[in-house]
Design a protein around this motif. Sequence first.
Motif, PDB file in Angstrom:
ATOM      1  N   ASN A   1       0.846  -1.184   0.000  1.00 57.22           N
ATOM      2  CA  ASN A   1       0.000   0.000   0.000  1.00 57.22           C
ATOM      3  C   ASN A   1       0.886   1.241   0.000  1.00 57.22           C
ATOM      4  O   ASN A   1       1.991   1.222   0.560  1.00 57.22           O
ATOM      5  CB  ASN A   1      -0.899   0.037   1.244  1.00 57.22           C
ATOM      6  CG  ASN A   1      -1.972  -1.034   1.216  1.00 57.22           C
ATOM      7  OD1 ASN A   1      -2.208  -1.674   0.202  1.00 57.22           O
ATOM      8  ND2 ASN A   1      -2.627  -1.222   2.345  1.00 57.22           N
ATOM      9  N   PRO A   2       0.433   2.331  -0.613  1.00 53.48           N
ATOM     10  CA  PRO A   2       1.226   3.569  -0.546  1.00 53.48           C
ATOM     11  C   PRO A   2       1.524   3.954   0.896  1.00 53.48           C
ATOM     12  O   PRO A   2       0.667   3.879   1.777  1.00 53.48           O
ATOM     13  CB  PRO A   2       0.304   4.595  -1.218  1.00 53.48           C
ATOM     14  CG  PRO A   2      -0.549   3.794  -2.149  1.00 53.48           C
ATOM     15  CD  PRO A   2      -0.787   2.488  -1.430  1.00 53.48           C
TER      16      PRO A   2
ATOM     17  N   ILE B   1       4.920   0.780 -15.117  1.00 52.77           N
ATOM     18  CA  ILE B   1       3.561   0.965 -15.649  1.00 52.77           C
ATOM     19  C   ILE B   1       3.403   2.375 -16.211  1.00 52.77           C
ATOM     20  O   ILE B   1       2.793   2.586 -17.275  1.00 52.77           O
ATOM     21  CB  ILE B   1       2.516   0.698 -14.548  1.00 52.77           C
ATOM     22  CG1 ILE B   1       2.535  -0.776 -14.152  1.00 52.77           C
ATOM     23  CG2 ILE B   1       1.118   1.094 -15.010  1.00 52.77           C
ATOM     24  CD1 ILE B   1       1.740  -1.091 -12.896  1.00 52.77           C
ATOM     25  N   ASP B   2       3.961   3.372 -15.513  1.00 53.15           N
ATOM     26  CA  ASP B   2       3.860   4.761 -15.980  1.00 53.15           C
ATOM     27  C   ASP B   2       4.489   4.927 -17.355  1.00 53.15           C
ATOM     28  O   ASP B   2       3.970   5.671 -18.203  1.00 53.15           O
ATOM     29  CB  ASP B   2       4.532   5.702 -14.984  1.00 53.15           C
ATOM     30  CG  ASP B   2       3.803   5.775 -13.646  1.00 53.15           C
ATOM     31  OD1 ASP B   2       2.616   5.388 -13.604  1.00 53.15           O
ATOM     32  OD2 ASP B   2       4.427   6.192 -12.653  1.00 53.15           O
TER      33      ASP B   2
ATOM     34  N   TRP C   1      -0.687   1.914  -6.259  1.00 52.97           N
ATOM     35  CA  TRP C   1      -1.452   3.149  -6.324  1.00 52.97           C
ATOM     36  C   TRP C   1      -2.866   2.821  -6.795  1.00 52.97           C
ATOM     37  O   TRP C   1      -3.273   1.666  -6.745  1.00 52.97           O
ATOM     38  CB  TRP C   1      -0.746   4.163  -7.231  1.00 52.97           C
ATOM     39  CG  TRP C   1       0.613   4.552  -6.737  1.00 52.97           C
ATOM     40  CD1 TRP C   1       1.819   4.117  -7.207  1.00 52.97           C
ATOM     41  CD2 TRP C   1       0.916   5.420  -5.639  1.00 52.97           C
ATOM     42  NE1 TRP C   1       2.856   4.656  -6.489  1.00 52.97           N
ATOM     43  CE2 TRP C   1       2.326   5.469  -5.520  1.00 52.97           C
ATOM     44  CE3 TRP C   1       0.139   6.176  -4.750  1.00 52.97           C
ATOM     45  CZ2 TRP C   1       2.963   6.231  -4.551  1.00 52.97           C
ATOM     46  CZ3 TRP C   1       0.776   6.945  -3.790  1.00 52.97           C
ATOM     47  CH2 TRP C   1       2.171   6.970  -3.694  1.00 52.97           C
ATOM     48  N   ASP C   2      -3.565   3.780  -7.284  1.00 56.82           N
ATOM     49  CA  ASP C   2      -4.975   3.577  -7.632  1.00 56.82           C
ATOM     50  C   ASP C   2      -5.114   2.932  -9.016  1.00 56.82           C
ATOM     51  O   ASP C   2      -5.623   3.542  -9.962  1.00 56.82           O
ATOM     52  CB  ASP C   2      -5.718   4.922  -7.578  1.00 56.82           C
ATOM     53  CG  ASP C   2      -7.233   4.749  -7.658  1.00 56.82           C
ATOM     54  OD1 ASP C   2      -7.698   3.628  -7.374  1.00 56.82           O
ATOM     55  OD2 ASP C   2      -7.915   5.726  -8.004  1.00 56.82           O
TER      56      ASP C   2
ATOM     57  N   ASP D   1      -8.296  -5.068 -12.457  1.00 61.25           N
ATOM     58  CA  ASP D   1      -7.936  -6.028 -13.510  1.00 61.25           C
ATOM     59  C   ASP D   1      -6.429  -6.069 -13.725  1.00 61.25           C
ATOM     60  O   ASP D   1      -5.844  -7.144 -13.899  1.00 61.25           O
ATOM     61  CB  ASP D   1      -8.662  -5.660 -14.804  1.00 61.25           C
ATOM     62  CG  ASP D   1      -8.360  -6.639 -15.927  1.00 61.25           C
ATOM     63  OD1 ASP D   1      -8.665  -7.839 -15.764  1.00 61.25           O
ATOM     64  OD2 ASP D   1      -7.803  -6.210 -16.964  1.00 61.25           O
ATOM     65  N   LEU D   2      -5.774  -4.895 -13.679  1.00 60.97           N
ATOM     66  CA  LEU D   2      -4.319  -4.842 -13.844  1.00 60.97           C
ATOM     67  C   LEU D   2      -3.625  -5.536 -12.673  1.00 60.97           C
ATOM     68  O   LEU D   2      -2.709  -6.346 -12.879  1.00 60.97           O
ATOM     69  CB  LEU D   2      -3.851  -3.392 -13.962  1.00 60.97           C
ATOM     70  CG  LEU D   2      -2.333  -3.185 -13.934  1.00 60.97           C
ATOM     71  CD1 LEU D   2      -1.665  -3.893 -15.105  1.00 60.97           C
ATOM     72  CD2 LEU D   2      -1.995  -1.692 -13.922  1.00 60.97           C
ATOM     73  N   ILE D   3      -4.057  -5.229 -11.461  1.00 58.17           N
ATOM     74  CA  ILE D   3      -3.439  -5.848 -10.279  1.00 58.17           C
ATOM     75  C   ILE D   3      -3.601  -7.359 -10.328  1.00 58.17           C
ATOM     76  O   ILE D   3      -2.668  -8.112 -10.023  1.00 58.17           O
ATOM     77  CB  ILE D   3      -4.059  -5.267  -8.998  1.00 58.17           C
ATOM     78  CG1 ILE D   3      -3.705  -3.777  -8.876  1.00 58.17           C
ATOM     79  CG2 ILE D   3      -3.583  -6.035  -7.764  1.00 58.17           C
ATOM     80  CD1 ILE D   3      -4.391  -3.070  -7.740  1.00 58.17           C
ATOM     81  N   GLN D   4      -4.769  -7.822 -10.749  1.00 55.00           N
ATOM     82  CA  GLN D   4      -5.010  -9.257 -10.838  1.00 55.00           C
ATOM     83  C   GLN D   4      -4.071  -9.904 -11.847  1.00 55.00           C
ATOM     84  O   GLN D   4      -3.499 -10.979 -11.590  1.00 55.00           O
ATOM     85  CB  GLN D   4      -6.460  -9.525 -11.215  1.00 55.00           C
ATOM     86  CG  GLN D   4      -6.808 -11.006 -11.298  1.00 55.00           C
ATOM     87  CD  GLN D   4      -8.273 -11.248 -11.642  1.00 55.00           C
ATOM     88  OE1 GLN D   4      -9.104 -10.354 -11.540  1.00 55.00           O
ATOM     89  NE2 GLN D   4      -8.592 -12.472 -12.054  1.00 55.00           N
TER      90      GLN D   4
END
Length: 390
Positions: free
Chosen positions: A28-29, A134-135, A167-168, A172-175
Amino acid sequence: MKKTHIPKLDDFLGGGIPEGSSVLFSANPGVECEAFGYQTLQSRLEDGDHGFIFTNVAEPSNITYEFDKFGWNLGNSVEDGSAFFVDGSSYFIGAPVSGRYSIEDYSEVEEVVIKAIGDIPNGVGVINNLSTLIDYQGDEETVRIINKWNQVAKEMGTILIYIFTQWDYEKDLIQKIEEAMDCVVNLSTIEERVIIGQGFMVTGASWTTPSSSMVLFNILRPGGVKIFIPKILVTGPYNAGKSSFVKSIAPDSVSVDRMALGQVPTTIAMDIGHVEYKGFIADVFGTPGQERFDLILDVLSKEAVGAFILVDSTTPKTFARAKEMIKRCKAEAIPKVIVANKQDLPDALSTDEIRKVMNIDHSIPIVPVSLLNNEGIDDALDALLEILYK
């Protein structure tokens, strides 16, 4: 299996990390997470392995300095060639580029890291941080690159450690990121009306069924990741040796004393200490034993997560008071160990005799100790830690 030497984590992972595996430390941040990757790499370097750090969040010199604060000399490992950097940060902030490999265009990142993996067969690579990747690359491309890196690493027997600040992002991406990993360790804040600390939990590992426990941790400089036990209580009848026990496990502890009746020194407030032992750190509070100070016991017992109950092995008439104190400090509901002190004396009762007199269940360890001879103290610590994190 490759050990991380992070307290309790290797136990949760069935002994360590198999070669060729991918591990995600997902935080977590605001939760410190880099230390988990750095400590794993440092432990492998100390065991003779090779490794690298791909950094897109800080210059290599800053990471070397961070290792120094933990008490680890990464510079020596870089100098002797057992470790190196893939510098994906310096160019983009206008700093001098360093490292065995550097990245000036993120279209190169996939192949450059693959080269780095190839340089350390059966070693450990740390990817810090997926969020920045990701950025630069976007969601789908990042997932594709991760899968490719993991495929190459598995073929080379290389362990990849990913650091990921959540981050937020879309669920779906986290999974998809978690599905690409052999193991996921979540790091989060632990909240009870207010934030009380940081914790980690292994939520999945392909090679074992990990414990579902959440473990509190602190990150020390120097020292690295340590398991944190917020409050251990040391209590028991008068003259059982509580202050001496606290001093034995926490040499820098402080006692608050006064002269009772102007003559006899006795602890009437508390002993306060800090224990560091086998990767664990804990705050320890010792209480006075006399009944007139039970209000202090009531206060100190709140929020204790474990307790040592000191008894004088030569004075069975005080055992009833010890049981009363167990009830008063609500130690019946928390892990506890009875420390049978003064075992060096000829009239000391054995642990079996003490158990019989106190009528104590066999689930509660009774550890024979001689504080005078410095015997049994580690056994008492081991017994409580075993119950707390078995």
